[in-house]
Design a protein around this motif. Sequence first.
Motif, short mmCIF file in Angstrom:
data_model
loop_
_atom_site.label_atom_id
_atom_site.label_comp_id
_atom_site.label_asym_id
_atom_site.label_seq_id
_atom_site.Cartn_x
_atom_site.Cartn_y
_atom_site.Cartn_z
N UNK A 48 0.85 -1.20 0.00
CA UNK A 48 0.00 0.00 0.00
C UNK A 48 0.88 1.24 0.00
N UNK A 49 0.89 1.94 -1.11
CA UNK A 49 1.71 3.15 -1.26
C UNK A 49 0.80 4.30 -1.67
N UNK A 50 1.03 5.47 -1.07
CA UNK A 50 0.22 6.65 -1.38
C UNK A 50 0.85 7.51 -2.48
N UNK A 51 2.16 7.66 -2.42
CA UNK A 51 2.83 8.67 -3.24
C UNK A 51 4.15 8.14 -3.79
N UNK A 52 4.40 8.41 -5.08
CA UNK A 52 5.65 8.01 -5.72
C UNK A 52 6.38 9.25 -6.23
N UNK A 53 7.61 9.46 -5.74
CA UNK A 53 8.49 10.48 -6.31
C UNK A 53 9.25 9.80 -7.43
N UNK A 54 8.98 10.21 -8.67
CA UNK A 54 9.35 9.41 -9.82
C UNK A 54 10.16 10.18 -10.86
N UNK A 55 11.37 9.68 -11.12
CA UNK A 55 12.17 10.22 -12.22
C UNK A 55 11.57 9.73 -13.55
N UNK A 56 11.79 10.48 -14.62
CA UNK A 56 11.20 10.11 -15.91
C UNK A 56 12.19 9.35 -16.79
N UNK A 57 13.39 9.87 -16.95
CA UNK A 57 14.36 9.26 -17.85
C UNK A 57 15.09 8.12 -17.15
N UNK A 58 14.63 6.88 -17.39
CA UNK A 58 15.27 5.69 -16.82
C UNK A 58 15.30 4.59 -17.86
#
Length: 246
Positions: A48-58
């Motif tokens: 159960x995760x609420x929020x993802x800090x997500x890089x785009x270029x991977x």
Amino acid sequence: MKIRCIAVDDEPLALDLISKFIEQTSFLSLEAKFDNAIEALGYINQNDIDLVFLDIQMPDLSGMELARIIDGKKSFTKPRIIFTTAYNQFAVEGYKVDALDYLLKPFSYEEFLRASTKAYQFFEQQKKSESENKAQESNSDYIFLKVEYQLVKVMLQDITHVEAYKDYVKVYLKDKKNPLLSLTSMKNMEELLPKEKFMRVHRSFIINLDHIDSVARNIIHIGEHQITISDNYKDVFANFLSKWLG
């Protein structure tokens, strides 16, 4: 309220910085961090995760591709996204996947905190809306269930019982041959249905007490259905039964 977060970035320094920012923010909880989107997706599917800090270029799976997968989940509890990237040309595309915000690298803690506060306000409002909806529904004679791509109004008196079915529930209705298949959890149904009328008698079953036809030992008969009372719920049901028998 603590917001459960993960950080995803293939650059070690960037991942460490975002993780540090999360850990020093009182209303955020860092559950895990990943240097690739494939591992992050596996974790999201299992936790159960609420929020993802997500890089785009991977490599392999990009952040935008992961975001599209998350956005495509037909779930009320899917994680929300704050993008962290060095490329501003993805801003418009980010909002297409319903991202909460977009942090352009390099960003300061002040900018990070501003975006995180926006997320906190979003989840607070979401929680408030859910509480208001449940309160309204509990005082009504009906509920709304998500069935395929529409909301269906269901009268409480028509529900005979509810059965768990993988990630869904089957809602059985009197005078209807086939149950409704709704994408929700048994826990959510248990909270949604009024406790004076509905009782959980098994990990996989909630029954409408008004529709009980007979009880034999640990078996409840509702129409053609036989529902077993599990050991965890025997005492609660026995208490109801003693009051029912007068």
